[in-house]
Design a protein around this motif. Sequence first.
Motif, short mmCIF file in Angstrom:
data_model
loop_
_atom_site.label_atom_id
_atom_site.label_comp_id
_atom_site.label_asym_id
_atom_site.label_seq_id
_atom_site.Cartn_x
_atom_site.Cartn_y
_atom_site.Cartn_z
N GLY A 277 0.76 -1.22 0.01
CA GLY A 277 0.06 0.11 -0.01
C GLY A 277 0.82 1.23 -0.18
N GLU A 278 1.78 1.13 0.91
CA GLU A 278 2.70 2.37 0.89
C GLU A 278 3.54 2.66 -0.21
OE1 GLU A 278 5.52 4.05 4.86
OE2 GLU A 278 6.09 2.13 3.59
N MET A 279 3.90 1.38 -1.12
CA MET A 279 4.57 1.66 -2.36
C MET A 279 3.76 2.23 -3.45
SD MET A 279 7.09 -1.94 -2.28
CE MET A 279 8.14 -1.37 -3.45
N TYR A 280 2.71 1.85 -3.29
CA TYR A 280 1.43 2.23 -4.39
C TYR A 280 1.30 3.69 -4.20
CZ TYR A 280 0.09 -1.85 -7.08
OH TYR A 280 0.04 -3.03 -7.90
N LEU A 281 0.98 4.15 -2.97
CA LEU A 281 0.77 5.67 -2.58
C LEU A 281 2.03 6.56 -3.09
CD1 LEU A 281 -0.76 5.25 1.08
CD2 LEU A 281 -1.93 5.85 -1.14
N VAL B 188 -5.40 2.13 -5.03
CA VAL B 188 -4.90 0.75 -4.95
C VAL B 188 -4.36 0.70 -3.55
CG1 VAL B 188 -3.37 -1.06 -5.65
CG2 VAL B 188 -5.08 -0.10 -7.11
N GLY B 189 -3.40 1.72 -3.50
CA GLY B 189 -2.85 1.80 -2.20
C GLY B 189 -3.56 1.73 -0.95
N LEU C 52 6.54 1.34 -8.48
CA LEU C 52 5.09 0.97 -9.09
C LEU C 52 4.64 2.09 -9.37
CD1 LEU C 52 3.98 -1.44 -5.88
CD2 LEU C 52 4.40 -2.50 -8.29
N GLU C 53 3.60 1.94 -10.36
CA GLU C 53 2.91 3.08 -10.75
C GLU C 53 2.09 3.77 -9.70
OE1 GLU C 53 -0.59 4.64 -14.19
OE2 GLU C 53 0.55 2.42 -14.28
N LYS C 54 2.14 5.03 -9.30
CA LYS C 54 1.48 5.63 -8.36
C LYS C 54 -0.04 5.38 -8.46
CE LYS C 54 1.30 9.95 -5.45
NZ LYS C 54 2.17 11.34 -5.42
#
Length: 321
Positions: A214-218, A229-230, A223-225
Amino acid sequence: MRISSITATGLGLLAASLITPAIASAGDIAGHSVSQVSPSASFAPANVQLPQENLSPVVLSSPNLAPVEVLDPLLVLEALPEEKRTKAAYKLARKTFRAGNFKRSAVFLKFAAERGYLLAQWRLARAYRFGRGVEQSDIKALNLFRKVADSHDPVFRQNRKKLRATVSALVALADYSRTGVKGTTFSKNLERSQSLYRYAATRYGHPGAQFALGEMYLKGEGLEKNQLVGMKWLMLASRKGFARAQALLGDIYLSFKDSPKNRLRGLMWHRLAEKNANADREEELLARSGQIFATASDSERALAVGMIAKMQENNVAPSRQ
């Protein structure tokens, strides 16, 4: 994105390759190739030496022994048959840890870990990672987590304790892959990190992996922001009582200024983060979430507490498992 399958062999190769950078291709996790080389001699797991410092007497006992006062904690094991010492050492490690004697617990963990006891290796890795009873060392933690991850078998579910340990080790390796480890050739690799997180999050519902994804998506980190999804991943971790996910979710809802309802959601998640935070390792988070909730009005706090009660009535109890 789902992980369709992953072999035990593939994971063994993956874990063995994490200590040194890739040279040849091997395995595939979640559609991402992972690299593999044999660990170099310089990165072989460090020999674990039992401490030689003077230790004050302590009363210890095992299921097969009467309580005994010893100067060297390991002397209590000598009265046992050789084949029973490793398991007894692990049990004593758990007992002394629960008693708050982390240093003595580490002595017993080292004894059992040296003899290949997987759960001891996992707990000793965590001790080195967080500096509990031993001097903090990411390198020693990394080597031990790799050993545990080598034993991961996605099919073998009979021994849930070992399964939990190996999945936890994979998540720890993902954490290290996300940042790299200073002073080593273990460099930052976000592709490897998110692949391991996704495997643990989707197949086993690991809350730490769900939070990290979740943090990586945010952030758009490897990953694409994607905020939606985050937040979805954070919600999954939050409903398992993962305090860091709850606090971050609270911040996001508080940042939405469009409605009082979102503010209440933010306060609710911060209240839960305060209740579920680990007092030893998440002291700052605990204090911050507590302060945010405390500065709300009396009516807002009452409404947020009511929202928590309603979630619990619906069999959604976001508390630490």
